[in-house]
Design an enzyme around this catalytic site. Structure first.
Site, PDB file in Angstrom:
ATOM      1  CE1 TYR A 145      37.102  44.241  30.326  1.00  0.00           C
ATOM      2  CE2 TYR A 145      39.498  44.063  30.203  1.00  0.00           C
ATOM      3  CZ  TYR A 145      38.237  43.718  29.729  1.00  0.00           C
ATOM      4  OH  TYR A 145      38.122  42.860  28.667  1.00  0.00           O
ATOM      5  CB  CYS A 146      33.939  45.597  34.250  1.00  0.00           C
ATOM      6  SG  CYS A 146      32.147  45.623  34.555  1.00  0.00           S
ATOM      7  N   PRO A 147      35.463  45.076  37.640  1.00  0.00           N
ATOM      8  CG  PRO A 147      36.528  46.038  39.483  1.00  0.00           C
ATOM      9  CD  PRO A 147      36.173  46.304  38.033  1.00  0.00           C
ATOM     10  CE  LYS A 158      35.931  40.542  34.642  1.00  0.00           C
ATOM     11  NZ  LYS A 158      35.507  41.750  35.375  1.00  0.00           N
TER      12      LYS A 158
END
Length: 275
Positions: A145-147, A158
């Site tokens: 998420y939020c890459p 991550k």
């Protein structure tokens, strides 16, 4: 550090990690905005650290998804405080196991180097965790998420994302660091939000394709097992680079009036519509 950056001689550490926020999630973001302006006009550069009990932070692109309001309502039914941030990035859940860090510094005159700003935070996290992992990798983690290009990972998982916000005379580099708990549970929450926010449209709608197995916490990846442990390591590192002066979040000595923060909250909120 691989960049030419040198820490200022003095750094103000505003540490609110021991008192987990339950108030409006807009508050710490508004604090950063006001503090950034103050630093631009000569106040001591700052590191701001905070946690929130249960919140969900959207990016502007998330808010524009066709069923975003339905997704927000679903989150609110589960007790999440929801906001839309104006810095870069996409949806991020924050809770008491996630440390949010903002490095707030004056901007050199005539210099614009966004990658340099991101590099400051990368090196900050890397040096803080130097005793716990030999490799802190940067680069987009597919399925997270939020890459972004400055995803930080260990063994392919991550644990940290970085965003930045620039003003005329100063800038903020912000990171969320997943320290405790389950990274995959947080990623699953974001995935489920997108399922609702995108809806049943037959058209392809661009948004992060989140896979829960992409994300893990530091407690799952290393023997750094608590928020307090992370904060202690961070203080040890930064004290080797600068004189740090730690103050409570509410301290009047940071020269920020609460009314300024409340006003900034309204400004941030006005950039999107909640109804």
């Amino acid at each position: 550090m691989s960049t030419s950056f040198r820490w200022p001689n003095n750094i103000l550490l505003v540490n609110h990690t021991n008192n987990v926020l339950t108030q409006n999630i807009l508050y710490p973001f508004a604090f950063d905005e006001v503090a950034c302006r103050k630093v631009g006009f000569g106040q001591t550069p700052m590191i701001h650290m905070w946690r929130h009990m249960k919140a969900f932070v959207l990016g502007m692109r998330d808010w524009k998804l066709p069923k975003a309001k339905e997704g927000v309502a679903w989150l609110q039914q589960q007790g999440y405080d929801v906001m839309v941030r104006h810095s870069g990035g996409a949806a991020v859940p924050v809770d008491k196991g996630v440390i949010n860090i903002s490095i707030i510094l004056p901007k050199p005159i005539g210099e614009i180097n966004i990658h340099h700003d991101f590099e400051i935070m990368y090196q900050f996290i890397k040096n803080t965790l130097g005793g716990f992992s030999r490799e802190i990798n940067k680069g987009e983690v597919i399925g997270s998420y939020c890459p972004g290009d400055y995803d930080l990972s260990i063994n392919g998982f991550k644990f940290c994302g970085i965003a930045q916000r620039r003003q005329t005379k100063s800038f903020i580099v912000h990171a969320f660091v997943v320290v405790e708990g389950s990274g995959s549970d947080r990623a699953a929450l974001v995935r489920d939000f997108y399922k609702i926010a995108v809806g049943n449209s037959d058209e392809f709608i661009e948004h992060p394709q989140v896979e829960p197995t992409s994300t893990a916490s530091l407690s799952e990846l290393t023997n750094l097992n608590s928020v307090d442990h992370f904060v202690d390591q961070m203080k040890k590192y930064i004290s080797t680079e600068a004189n740090i002066f730690e103050q409570k979040f509410e301290s009047n000595n940071i020269e920020i009036d609460n009314d300024e923060i409340l006003d900034m909250m309204e400004r941030i909120k006005s950039r999107y519509r909640e109804e």
